[in-house]
Design a protein around this motif. Structure first.
Motif, PDB file in Angstrom:
ATOM      1  N   LEU A 169      63.477 104.043 111.346  1.00 25.37           N
ATOM      2  CA  LEU A 169      63.200 103.241 110.153  1.00 25.37           C
ATOM      3  C   LEU A 169      61.715 103.009 109.915  1.00 25.37           C
ATOM      4  O   LEU A 169      61.315 102.568 108.835  1.00 25.37           O
ATOM      5  N   GLY A 170      60.901 103.287 110.938  1.00 28.71           N
ATOM      6  CA  GLY A 170      59.474 102.983 110.811  1.00 28.71           C
ATOM      7  C   GLY A 170      59.196 101.502 110.875  1.00 28.71           C
ATOM      8  O   GLY A 170      58.165 101.032 110.383  1.00 28.71           O
ATOM      9  N   LEU A 171      60.100 100.723 111.503  1.00 30.01           N
ATOM     10  CA  LEU A 171      59.956  99.270 111.583  1.00 30.01           C
ATOM     11  C   LEU A 171      60.033  98.814 113.024  1.00 30.01           C
ATOM     12  O   LEU A 171      60.754  99.395 113.842  1.00 30.01           O
ATOM     13  N   GLU A 172      59.282  97.756 113.332  1.00 28.98           N
ATOM     14  CA  GLU A 172      59.408  97.116 114.636  1.00 28.98           C
ATOM     15  C   GLU A 172      60.745  96.362 114.685  1.00 28.98           C
ATOM     16  O   GLU A 172      61.282  95.966 113.644  1.00 28.98           O
ATOM     17  N   PRO A 173      61.307  96.151 115.882  1.00 28.10           N
ATOM     18  CA  PRO A 173      62.520  95.324 115.980  1.00 28.10           C
ATOM     19  C   PRO A 173      62.277  93.937 115.412  1.00 28.10           C
ATOM     20  O   PRO A 173      61.131  93.461 115.327  1.00 28.10           O
ATOM     21  N   GLY A 174      63.333  93.257 115.031  1.00 29.62           N
ATOM     22  CA  GLY A 174      63.233  91.931 114.439  1.00 29.62           C
ATOM     23  C   GLY A 174      62.682  90.896 115.401  1.00 29.62           C
ATOM     24  O   GLY A 174      62.650  91.102 116.624  1.00 29.62           O
ATOM     25  N   PRO A 175      62.255  89.753 114.858  1.00 28.96           N
ATOM     26  CA  PRO A 175      61.599  88.732 115.694  1.00 28.96           C
ATOM     27  C   PRO A 175      62.522  88.190 116.806  1.00 28.96           C
ATOM     28  O   PRO A 175      62.031  87.912 117.910  1.00 28.96           O
ATOM     29  N   GLU A 209      65.145 101.209 124.271  1.00 29.75           N
ATOM     30  CA  GLU A 209      65.904 102.164 123.471  1.00 29.75           C
ATOM     31  C   GLU A 209      66.021 101.686 122.025  1.00 29.75           C
ATOM     32  O   GLU A 209      65.906 102.480 121.082  1.00 29.75           O
ATOM     33  N   GLY A 210      66.258 100.400 121.841  1.00 33.06           N
ATOM     34  CA  GLY A 210      66.348  99.859 120.492  1.00 33.06           C
ATOM     35  C   GLY A 210      65.028  99.955 119.751  1.00 33.06           C
ATOM     36  O   GLY A 210      65.001 100.244 118.542  1.00 33.06           O
ATOM     37  N   TRP A 211      63.915  99.704 120.462  1.00 25.98           N
ATOM     38  CA  TRP A 211      62.584  99.786 119.845  1.00 25.98           C
ATOM     39  C   TRP A 211      62.315 101.211 119.362  1.00 25.98           C
ATOM     40  O   TRP A 211      61.852 101.425 118.235  1.00 25.98           O
ATOM     41  N   GLU A 212      62.630 102.201 120.203  1.00 22.22           N
ATOM     42  CA  GLU A 212      62.376 103.596 119.831  1.00 22.22           C
ATOM     43  C   GLU A 212      63.202 103.992 118.606  1.00 22.22           C
ATOM     44  O   GLU A 212      62.689 104.631 117.676  1.00 22.22           O
ATOM     45  N   GLN A 213      64.475 103.621 118.596  1.00 23.55           N
ATOM     46  CA  GLN A 213      65.324 104.024 117.478  1.00 23.55           C
ATOM     47  C   GLN A 213      64.910 103.323 116.189  1.00 23.55           C
ATOM     48  O   GLN A 213      64.995 103.895 115.101  1.00 23.55           O
ATOM     49  N   SER A 214      64.461 102.077 116.298  1.00 23.58           N
ATOM     50  CA  SER A 214      64.044 101.348 115.107  1.00 23.58           C
ATOM     51  C   SER A 214      62.744 101.921 114.543  1.00 23.58           C
ATOM     52  O   SER A 214      62.615 102.140 113.331  1.00 23.58           O
ATOM     53  N   VAL A 215      61.794 102.185 115.423  1.00 26.76           N
ATOM     54  CA  VAL A 215      60.496 102.692 114.975  1.00 26.76           C
ATOM     55  C   VAL A 215      60.635 104.114 114.452  1.00 26.76           C
ATOM     56  O   VAL A 215      60.116 104.464 113.377  1.00 26.76           O
TER      57      VAL A 215
END
Length: 685
Positions: free
Chosen positions: A197-203, A188-194
């Motif tokens: 924001l158009g960004l992958e989740p942080g490292p 869910e976090g990956w989908e909302q971030s991408v």
């Protein structure tokens, strides 16, 4: 604006800018001054004796001396928690973080607009979230994974792009065996971030995702982070005294106490704190102990109890440090491991209770300072405090639920009597039983004392004990048996009064009026009204005096419970000369006479050259005469019973002038008063 800059001067220009956002009206500075005046008046009305807002060039400053501000308290608790983290004391840090977060009752500055305020709202909300993340980190370190999941789910739902919170939720879910849920939280976090924001989740989030997929052993709580347990076995203390026999009534109070216990024992809820207050003999301790026995099974880790009152007259109450030592011992900490430094003892106490579900009953608390360190940091515990005082700081700092107890209703009081001496004995003399409980002020303690005397003497009719209690001079003696001394109960509250409040208490006890206004106390002391009202507030806070309502002019009226008045009267006769007692009564009686005469004149609309408070022998407060003049008949109705008692008491003291003047006024029927219209003439016989 003043609250956001406590202790610092905020200029008038800054206030104008904040309120009107750069477009102030011509009267802006005047309006600010009016608002400041209104705030000061409000603080005074709420009982703040000291100035809260000071005028300091070029503006104003909020003075925090003797006052409590949640933001400053929050900052201090967070700083203390961070210090505990640096000292590698995660349990202490968790308790401090939890206490800090418990100060938040909703969004900061809700409903307040303005650019500067809105910026501060965002800063405070970010500070709250950062503090919550820090709290979660130490909870994870302590192994409290299951407890923090509900709160984290809510935070992640409201702030989906906050990766620190999502990371903590995934880790907690994994550690309690909910691996699939942890993976779903990442997805869910990956989908909302991408998508957002158009960004992958942080490292860090991606590394945790990989570690969960591989069941990395490093995800398990390191053994070095587990807090040190006491070397003795974990104990389950059961310290409650025996339940109160024949407990009667108190249904609303028991219902209010029931709300302190959550139905969901795993829910992350704030620490539950209850405060039972009431006068001596009202059954505060009995209520607390009875309820504690009813809910004991809800606290599987134990029940702690401490009586914080002095065990004997003139003895000092136990210190919090001594009680902490005993509690730690009861919880299984060996004497050799109990710290001697008070701060370390408090920290250990809160660490031992962290994660436990314990009910702590603190009976007869004298002050908030006495119980401050006895309140745990863990949210699974419940604290129940009884006190004659209001302990405002307990309500402010811990959101305590206040439960007031007073005299029992007549039927419940008679029922209590019947449970001790037998219902048949009460039924045979019900009218005497009602009179007996009234002579006992319908207080559970005094009713039990009277019932014990009757139970020990089954040949006594109830009416015989009534006849022994009826004379006021012997009533306290008759209600002091088997080590139960009503005088001792009152003495505990009396000794805590200031000298001026104690003097007022004694002199009010000389009156036989059923109730009275504050000006009566001022007359008894021969002092100003404003100062006397503050002393009356002390007597009310000490449960020695009660508010009886308001009279027809809007003034509050006060009354004694009979036994409290008898104790005050005893003290007056013991500690004051006949001359001083007579002079005090004379001033009060003259005040009633002067005000009654003024009220009769006002009823007739007669001109009164003394209407500005210069009536000889009367109160000196001009505003009092003004209010009386507007509602003279209401005042006379409110004072009717008091005036009748004054007539009788003044006559018995040889003050015939006052007694006769008041009797004449009471018998006098006023003529109708309509401005510009003569009273109608009676028809000729």
């Amino acid at each position: 604006m003043l609250l956001l800059h406590p202790g610092n001067v905020v200029s008038v220009d800054a206030l104008v800018e904040a309120v009107w956002n750069g477009r102030p009206p011509a009267t802006a500075r005047t309006q600010v001054a009016i608002c400041i005046a209104a705030l000061r008046k409000r603080f005074k009305a709420e009982g703040c004796d000291d100035e809260v807002i000071l005028t300091t060039h070029p503006g104003y400053v909020l003075a925090l001396d003797h006052h409590y501000l949640d933001v400053t308290e929050f900052d201090q608790l967070v700083a203390d928690a961070q210090d505990a983290v640096r000292r590698q004391c995660p349990a202490d840090a968790a308790a401090l973080y939890e206490e800090a977060l418990g100060l938040w009752q909703g969004p900061a500055l809700a409903g307040v607009a303005g650019t500067q305020v809105e910026d501060e709202i965002q800063r405070l909300e970010e500070l709250r979230l950062a503090t919550y993340d820090s709290f979660v980190e130490v909870q994870l370190e302590l192994g409290h994974h299951r407890e923090i999941i509900p709160g984290l789910v809510s935070v992640v739902r409201d702030h989906p792009l906050r990766e620190r919170s999502r990371h903590a939720l995934m880790l907690a879910q994994y550690r309690v065996g909910r691996r699939a849920e942890a993976m779903e939280t990442f997805r869910e976090g990956w989908e909302q971030s991408v998508e957002g924001l158009g960004l992958e989740p942080g490292p860090e989030l991606q590394e945790l995702h990989t570690a969960i997929l591989q069941d990395d052993p490093g995800l398990v709580t390191p053994a070095t982070t587990v807090p040190k347990a006491p070397s003795a076995e974990r104990r389950m203390p059961m310290e409650l005294p025996a339940d109160v026999p024949d407990f009667v009534g108190r249904g609303p109070q028991l219902a209010a106490l029931g709300r302190l216990v959550s139905d969901d024992e795993d829910a992350h809820t704030p620490l539950s704190v209850g405060l039972v207050t009431g006068p001596a003999g009202a059954g505060k301790s009995g209520l607390a102990i009875h309820w504690a026995h009813r809910v004991a099974e809800r606290f599987p880790d134990g029940l702690l109890f401490a009586d914080l009152g002095p065990q004997q007259e003139h003895q000092e109450p136990p210190t919090a440090d001594a009680v902490l030592g005993r509690f730690l011992s009861s919880l299984g900490v060996p004497a050799t491991e109990i710290p001697s430094v008070p701060a370390e003892r408090v920290a250990l106490y809160r660490s031992v209770l962290a994660g436990r579900r314990v009910l702590i009953v603190l009976d007869n608390a004298q002050t908030f300072e006495q119980i401050r360190s006895l309140i745990p940091g863990g949210s699974r515990c419940c604290v129940l405090v009884t006190s004659r005082g209001e302990l405002e700081q307990l309500l402010i700092r811990h959101g305590a639920v206040r439960i007031g107890v007073d005299a029992l209703p007549v039927q419940e009081a008679v029922s209590l009597l019947g449970r001790v001496i037998g219902a048949a004995r009460v039924d045979d003399a019900r009218q005497d039983a009602v009179q007996l409980v009234e002579l006992c002020d319908r207080l559970p303690l005094t009713i039990r004392v009277a019932a014990a005397r009757l139970a020990a003497k089954p040949h006594w009719p109830i009416g015989y004990l009534v006849s022994r209690l009826t004379p006021e001079q012997s009533r306290l003696d008759e209600l002091s048996v088997a080590g139960t001394q009503m005088r001792s109960a009152f003495a505990l509250s009396y000794r805590a009064l200031s000298p001026d409040a104690a003097l007022l208490y004694r002199r009010l006890g000389l009156l036989e009026a059923p109730d009275f206004a504050a000006w009566v106390g001022a007359a008894l002391l021969d002092r100003d009204l404003a100062g006397t009202e503050k002393l009356i507030d002390q007597l009310i806070a000490a449960q020695l005096l009660a508010v009886a309502g308001f009279d027809g002019t809007g003034e509050p009226r006060y009354r004694f419970r009979t036994l409290s008045r008898l104790y005050a009267k005893e003290l007056a006769h013991q500690q004051e000369s006949v001359r001083d007692r007579r002079a005090a009564l004379s001033r009060a009686f003259d005040g009633w006479r002067a005000l009654a005469e003024h009220a009769r004149r006002a009823e007739r609309c007669a001109p009164d050259p003394l209407a500005q408070g210069t009536v000889p022998g009367g109160p000196a407060d001009a505003a009092l005469y003004g209010r009386l003049a507007r509602h003279p008949s209401n005042w006379l109705r409110a004072e009717r019973q008091a005036l009748i008692s004054v007539i009788d008491q003044a006559a018995r003291h040889g003050m015939d002038r006052v007694s006769e003047a008041l009797a004449t006024l009471m018998l006098d029927r006023p003529e109708a008063c309509v401005t510009g219209v003569r009273p109608p003439q009676a028809p000729a016989a």
